[in-house]
Design an enzyme around this catalytic site. Structure first.
Site, PDB file in Angstrom:
ATOM      1  N   GLU A   1     -12.435  -4.931  -4.287  1.00 30.57           N
ATOM      2  CA  GLU A   1     -12.803  -3.549  -4.351  1.00 30.57           C
ATOM      3  C   GLU A   1     -12.243  -2.498  -4.975  1.00 30.57           C
ATOM      4  O   GLU A   1     -12.576  -1.462  -4.986  1.00 30.57           O
ATOM      5  CB  GLU A   1     -12.573  -3.411  -2.621  1.00 30.57           C
ATOM      6  CG  GLU A   1     -13.576  -3.738  -1.885  1.00 30.57           C
ATOM      7  CD  GLU A   1     -13.294  -5.106  -1.366  1.00 30.57           C
ATOM      8  OE1 GLU A   1     -12.103  -5.571  -1.377  1.00 30.57           O
ATOM      9  OE2 GLU A   1     -14.223  -5.898  -1.247  1.00 30.57           O
TER      10      GLU A   1
ATOM     11  N   ASP B   1       0.777  -1.210   0.037  1.00 35.52           N
ATOM     12  CA  ASP B   1       0.168   0.007  -0.089  1.00 35.52           C
ATOM     13  C   ASP B   1       0.934   1.365  -0.091  1.00 35.52           C
ATOM     14  O   ASP B   1       1.783   1.292   0.540  1.00 35.52           O
ATOM     15  CB  ASP B   1      -0.819   0.088   1.230  1.00 35.52           C
ATOM     16  CG  ASP B   1      -2.042   0.955   0.963  1.00 35.52           C
ATOM     17  OD1 ASP B   1      -2.251   1.583   0.046  1.00 35.52           O
ATOM     18  OD2 ASP B   1      -2.743   1.241   2.292  1.00 35.52           O
TER      19      ASP B   1
ATOM     20  N   ASN C   1       1.301   3.267  -2.929  1.00 34.84           N
ATOM     21  CA  ASN C   1       1.644   3.535  -4.145  1.00 34.84           C
ATOM     22  C   ASN C   1       1.173   4.977  -4.850  1.00 34.84           C
ATOM     23  O   ASN C   1       2.058   5.757  -5.413  1.00 34.84           O
ATOM     24  CB  ASN C   1       1.585   2.638  -5.460  1.00 34.84           C
ATOM     25  CG  ASN C   1       1.961   1.293  -4.964  1.00 34.84           C
ATOM     26  OD1 ASN C   1       2.799   1.218  -4.283  1.00 34.84           O
ATOM     27  ND2 ASN C   1       1.582   0.268  -5.888  1.00 34.84           N
TER      28      ASN C   1
ATOM     29  N   HIS D   1       2.629   3.002  -9.165  1.00 33.34           N
ATOM     30  CA  HIS D   1       2.438   1.584  -9.374  1.00 33.34           C
ATOM     31  C   HIS D   1       3.703   1.193  -9.965  1.00 33.34           C
ATOM     32  O   HIS D   1       4.218  -0.077  -9.632  1.00 33.34           O
ATOM     33  CB  HIS D   1       1.178   1.320 -10.165  1.00 33.34           C
ATOM     34  CG  HIS D   1      -0.111   1.633  -9.486  1.00 33.34           C
ATOM     35  ND1 HIS D   1      -0.333   1.394  -8.200  1.00 33.34           N
ATOM     36  CD2 HIS D   1      -1.341   2.503  -9.777  1.00 33.34           C
ATOM     37  CE1 HIS D   1      -1.427   1.887  -7.749  1.00 33.34           C
ATOM     38  NE2 HIS D   1      -2.023   2.764  -8.766  1.00 33.34           N
TER      39      HIS D   1
ATOM     40  N   ARG E   1      -5.031  -1.804   8.843  1.00 32.46           N
ATOM     41  CA  ARG E   1      -6.111  -2.545   8.309  1.00 32.46           C
ATOM     42  C   ARG E   1      -5.834  -3.679   7.519  1.00 32.46           C
ATOM     43  O   ARG E   1      -4.776  -3.686   6.746  1.00 32.46           O
ATOM     44  CB  ARG E   1      -7.375  -1.679   8.013  1.00 32.46           C
ATOM     45  CG  ARG E   1      -7.097  -0.742   6.776  1.00 32.46           C
ATOM     46  CD  ARG E   1      -8.183  -0.063   6.306  1.00 32.46           C
ATOM     47  NE  ARG E   1      -8.096   0.907   5.223  1.00 32.46           N
ATOM     48  CZ  ARG E   1      -7.548   2.016   5.646  1.00 32.46           C
ATOM     49  NH1 ARG E   1      -7.484   2.509   6.603  1.00 32.46           N
ATOM     50  NH2 ARG E   1      -7.285   2.962   4.396  1.00 32.46           N
ATOM     51  N   LEU E   2      -6.709  -4.632   7.015  1.00 32.84           N
ATOM     52  CA  LEU E   2      -6.437  -5.732   6.275  1.00 32.84           C
ATOM     53  C   LEU E   2      -7.069  -5.678   4.974  1.00 32.84           C
ATOM     54  O   LEU E   2      -6.686  -6.307   4.030  1.00 32.84           O
ATOM     55  CB  LEU E   2      -7.015  -6.983   7.037  1.00 32.84           C
ATOM     56  CG  LEU E   2      -6.380  -7.182   8.564  1.00 32.84           C
ATOM     57  CD1 LEU E   2      -7.142  -8.380   9.266  1.00 32.84           C
ATOM     58  CD2 LEU E   2      -5.150  -7.399   8.641  1.00 32.84           C
ATOM     59  N   SER E   3      -8.117  -4.823   4.733  1.00 29.15           N
ATOM     60  CA  SER E   3      -8.642  -4.506   3.529  1.00 29.15           C
ATOM     61  C   SER E   3      -8.983  -5.833   2.878  1.00 29.15           C
ATOM     62  O   SER E   3      -8.736  -5.698   1.633  1.00 29.15           O
ATOM     63  CB  SER E   3      -7.782  -3.589   2.771  1.00 29.15           C
ATOM     64  OG  SER E   3      -7.654  -2.405   3.450  1.00 29.15           O
TER      65      SER E   3
ATOM     66  N   ARG F   1      -0.053   7.578  -2.898  1.00 30.01           N
ATOM     67  CA  ARG F   1       0.748   8.471  -2.271  1.00 30.01           C
ATOM     68  C   ARG F   1       2.190   8.922  -2.482  1.00 30.01           C
ATOM     69  O   ARG F   1       2.730   9.915  -2.469  1.00 30.01           O
ATOM     70  CB  ARG F   1       0.507   8.338  -0.565  1.00 30.01           C
ATOM     71  CG  ARG F   1      -0.709   8.639  -0.055  1.00 30.01           C
ATOM     72  CD  ARG F   1      -0.730   8.062   1.297  1.00 30.01           C
ATOM     73  NE  ARG F   1      -1.428   6.626   0.974  1.00 30.01           N
ATOM     74  CZ  ARG F   1      -1.568   5.519   2.114  1.00 30.01           C
ATOM     75  NH1 ARG F   1      -1.075   5.948   3.378  1.00 30.01           N
ATOM     76  NH2 ARG F   1      -1.718   4.286   1.920  1.00 30.01           N
TER      77      ARG F   1
ATOM     78  N   ARG G   1       1.703  -4.866   6.121  1.00 28.43           N
ATOM     79  CA  ARG G   1       1.043  -3.842   5.264  1.00 28.43           C
ATOM     80  C   ARG G   1       1.850  -2.374   5.415  1.00 28.43           C
ATOM     81  O   ARG G   1       1.822  -1.849   6.651  1.00 28.43           O
ATOM     82  CB  ARG G   1      -0.408  -3.575   5.774  1.00 28.43           C
ATOM     83  CG  ARG G   1      -1.088  -2.554   4.728  1.00 28.43           C
ATOM     84  CD  ARG G   1      -2.359  -2.000   5.437  1.00 28.43           C
ATOM     85  NE  ARG G   1      -3.238  -1.243   4.338  1.00 28.43           N
ATOM     86  CZ  ARG G   1      -4.276  -1.372   3.848  1.00 28.43           C
ATOM     87  NH1 ARG G   1      -5.100  -2.289   4.354  1.00 28.43           N
ATOM     88  NH2 ARG G   1      -4.787  -0.532   2.954  1.00 28.43           N
TER      89      ARG G   1
ATOM     90  N   LEU H   1      11.233 -20.321  -4.454  1.00 27.53           N
ATOM     91  CA  LEU H   1      10.390 -19.498  -3.892  1.00 27.53           C
ATOM     92  C   LEU H   1       9.090 -19.464  -4.748  1.00 27.53           C
ATOM     93  O   LEU H   1       9.135 -19.319  -5.875  1.00 27.53           O
ATOM     94  CB  LEU H   1      10.841 -18.034  -3.848  1.00 27.53           C
ATOM     95  CG  LEU H   1      10.166 -16.898  -3.448  1.00 27.53           C
ATOM     96  CD1 LEU H   1       9.617 -16.820  -1.939  1.00 27.53           C
ATOM     97  CD2 LEU H   1      10.793 -15.488  -3.717  1.00 27.53           C
TER      98      LEU H   1
ATOM     99  N   ARG I   1      -0.942   8.898 -10.296  1.00 28.89           N
ATOM    100  CA  ARG I   1      -0.679   7.702  -9.319  1.00 28.89           C
ATOM    101  C   ARG I   1       0.285   6.479  -9.991  1.00 28.89           C
ATOM    102  O   ARG I   1       0.479   5.589  -9.346  1.00 28.89           O
ATOM    103  CB  ARG I   1      -2.299   7.295  -9.021  1.00 28.89           C
ATOM    104  CG  ARG I   1      -2.755   8.446  -8.166  1.00 28.89           C
ATOM    105  CD  ARG I   1      -4.350   7.752  -7.819  1.00 28.89           C
ATOM    106  NE  ARG I   1      -4.489   6.922  -7.138  1.00 28.89           N
ATOM    107  CZ  ARG I   1      -4.249   6.450  -5.854  1.00 28.89           C
ATOM    108  NH1 ARG I   1      -3.955   7.583  -5.172  1.00 28.89           N
ATOM    109  NH2 ARG I   1      -4.138   5.179  -5.450  1.00 28.89           N
TER     110      ARG I   1
END
Ligand code: IPE
Ligand code: IPE
Ligand code: MG
Length: 233
Positions: free
Chosen positions: A64, A17, A19, A34, A185-187, A21, A179, A128, A30
């Site tokens: 979402e 989380d 990107n 990314h 939060r977990l979103s 901002r 996060r 991996l 924005r």
């Protein structure tokens, strides 16, 4: 010291989380955030290979995130396409097996095909497992799993059986969930799988995440005391 707690850590899952901002702070659109986020993914894969972590999962697009404007969504898809296509041997050279979780149905066909192709080409790689959560939501996954059970002849099941129907059925539960960006939060990420995960919320924005930040997270994890409902050993 590092070695001993790495033994306790197979699966690191990351909610990438910040990107937007990161880009806005620089006066950029924005999608530049990314794009810089892809570089952070590459750095994190390299660091996890170095520390011999077995499973690394990235929350890349939530159920979402369709609420965002089309230009941003298209931009994210294009970055994903480029990333998967850019260097066809990139993952195999590193011994990385690529997987996805989430419902790919609404994605553009070429992107779906590209992802499946990459998964097939890398399925035997052993160093991996890198999983991308795409159109993924914990609630959606649970509903899809329950509907699969309802279609079977079973009348009653336990959690172990339910779990077999999750997208994550090839993954152990994550021991550590990170996060970035300071949101606590977990979103809607891996809700049941992280029932006993250690959670870590660093302030760093995702495009600035690197090996040093991963090490900080691993150190925090090493100091946590996991009890799983039992008592202190
Ligand atoms: C995370 O960064 C990337 C995705 C959700 C695809 P954001 O785009 O959510 O960045 P912020 O939270 O707006 O800074
Ligand atoms: C969570 O980030 C989803 C991903 C990282 C893919 P969001 O930026 O979408 O979450 P909220 O809206 O801040 O909760
Ligand atoms: Mg965000």
């Amino acid at each position: 010291m590092l070695k001993s707690y790495l033994n306790l850590l197979d699966h690191v899952a990351i909610i990438m989380d910040g990107n937007g901002r990161w880009a806005t702070k620089r006066g950029l659109p924005r999608n530049f955030g990314h794009k810089a986020g892809i570089k952070a993914i590459e750095r994190t894969i390299d660091a996890c290979l170095k520390y011999k972590i077995k499973y690394l999962t990235f929350f890349a697009f939530s159920t979402e995130n369709w609420k965002r404007n089309q230009e941003e969504i298209d931009g994210i898809f294009q970055l994903l396409r480029d990333y998967l296509k850019e260097n066809p041997n990139y993952f195999t050279q590193k011994g990385v097996c690529v997987k996805h979780i989430g419902d790919l149905k609404p994605f553009p066909k070429d992107l779906k095909n590209q992802l499946v192709k990459t998964e097939n080409e890398t399925e035997k790689n052993k160093n991996l497992v890198v999983t991308f959560a795409l159109n993924y939501g914990g609630r959606d996954e649970i509903v899809r799993a329950v509907n699969k059970v309802l279609k079977s002849d079973k009348k009653e099941i336990n959690y172990k059986e339910l779990e077999k129907n999750f997208d994550t059925n090839f993954l152990p539960d994550p021991e550590l969930v990170i996060r970035t960006s300071g949101e606590n939060r977990l979103s809607n990420f891996m809700l049941l799988q992280m029932a006993y995960s250690e959670l870590y919320f660093p302030k760093v924005l995702w495009p600035d995440f690197d090996e040093k930040e991963l090490l900080k997270a691993l150190k925090v994890f090493s100091k946590r005391e996991r009890r799983f409902g039992g008592i202190k050993q």
